[in-house]
Write a protein that holds these residues in place. Structure first.
Motif, PDB file in Angstrom:
ATOM      1  N   LEU A  55     -81.584 -21.055  73.845  1.00 36.84           N
ATOM      2  CA  LEU A  55     -82.878 -21.026  73.166  1.00 36.84           C
ATOM      3  C   LEU A  55     -82.967 -19.734  72.356  1.00 36.84           C
ATOM      4  O   LEU A  55     -82.501 -18.681  72.792  1.00 36.84           O
ATOM      5  N   VAL A  79     -88.531 -28.673  71.676  1.00 33.44           N
ATOM      6  CA  VAL A  79     -87.235 -28.584  72.372  1.00 33.44           C
ATOM      7  C   VAL A  79     -86.902 -29.906  73.057  1.00 33.44           C
ATOM      8  O   VAL A  79     -87.689 -30.423  73.851  1.00 33.44           O
ATOM      9  N   MET A  83     -84.277 -24.836  70.289  1.00 34.94           N
ATOM     10  CA  MET A  83     -82.908 -25.051  70.742  1.00 34.94           C
ATOM     11  C   MET A  83     -81.976 -24.597  69.627  1.00 34.94           C
ATOM     12  O   MET A  83     -82.060 -25.072  68.495  1.00 34.94           O
TER      13      MET A  83
END
Ligand code: ATP
Ligand code: MG
Length: 232
Positions: free
Chosen positions: A204, A23, A209
């Motif tokens: 999320l 992420v 992401m």
């Protein structure tokens, strides 16, 4: 606006399970960034990586141009971060004022009367924190997270269990602190709170992401709606 916080490809595994996968996030000074996503998406784990409760298996976290991924929670707080965990960390047996006084030992501490006023806690200042309504416990906890004059504050689900009115006041409190110069990263579920308060939203999903952008863009995205309905 200058970037205050950046994560680069941050990953966290629990055993063989990847809770947060590569992420990358960039938060500019002055934002109220929301991190949303369905249950189990990895929001709290990501939050705990940024604040130093967990260390990432891979990736880096940069706060004000400094790598912090190896620092401990208290070291990150010393650099100007404030944290409000999902469960309130107030002392129930102490009064509101005693809770604030106890936390207010930093060198550039705040005026407690201003703080009581900002958080709608003036009338209750001599009440035991444990006797406060659920909403006022949350506000006291947010007040405690801001007491060392942080530049960046993390809130995990600050409106969980609050009424519509209490949620709206919480949004006003956050916006007021934001005007005073605090950048926020908020984990949230309540879409009215997101619409009222967020300047930008990151979603999320399954540890990754999924999409980022303005509130309008993200909340009208078909993929986001499918994720919340469990269709993808
Ligand atoms: N300490 C841990 N050990 C093992 N698995 C964990 C641990 N913490 C979280 N997980 C798992 O990682 C996944 C992501 O959890 P996390 O709490 O980050 O989700 P979340 O998006 O905050 O969900 P919620 O909306 O329910 O709070 C879940 O499958 C969870 O069971
Ligand atoms: Mg969570």
């Amino acid at each position: 606006m200058a970037v205050i916080l950046k994560t680069l490809s941050v990953t966290k595994k629990f055993g063989g399970f990847t809770a947060v996968e590569k992420v990358s996030l960039s938060v500019s000074q002055g934002e109220v960034r929301f991190i949303i996503g369905p249950n189990g998406a990895g929001k709290s784990t990501f939050f705990k990586l940024i604040i130093g409760y967990h260390n990432p298996d891979e990736g880096s976290i940069i706060y004000k141009d400094k790598n912090i991924e190896k620092l401990k929670l208290h070291e990150r707080i010393n650099l100007g971060m404030g944290v409000k965990f999902q469960a309130p960390s107030i002392f129930s047996e102490l009064t509101v004022l005693q809770n604030l006084s106890l936390a207010n030992n930093q060198k550039n501490a705040l005026n407690l009367n201003d703080l009581l006023n900002d958080f709608s806690l003036e009338k209750e200042k001599n009440n035991l924190a444990g006797d406060l309504s659920h909403g006022k416990k949350q506000w006291l906890d947010i007040a405690l997270s801001t007491i060392s004059k942080p530049d960046l504050v993390f809130l995990d689900e600050p409106t969980a269990g609050l009424s519509v009115d209490e949620t709206r006041v919480t949004g006003e409190i956050v916006k007021n602190l934001n005007k005073q110069g605090i950048t926020f990263v908020v984990v949230g579920h309540d879409m009215d709170f997101v619409k009222q308060t967020a300047t930008k939203v990151s979603v999320l999903h399954l540890g990754k992401m999924f999409i980022e952008g303005s509130v309008d863009k993200v909340l009208s995205d078909k993929g986001v709606n499918d994720v919340y309905l469990g269709l993808s």
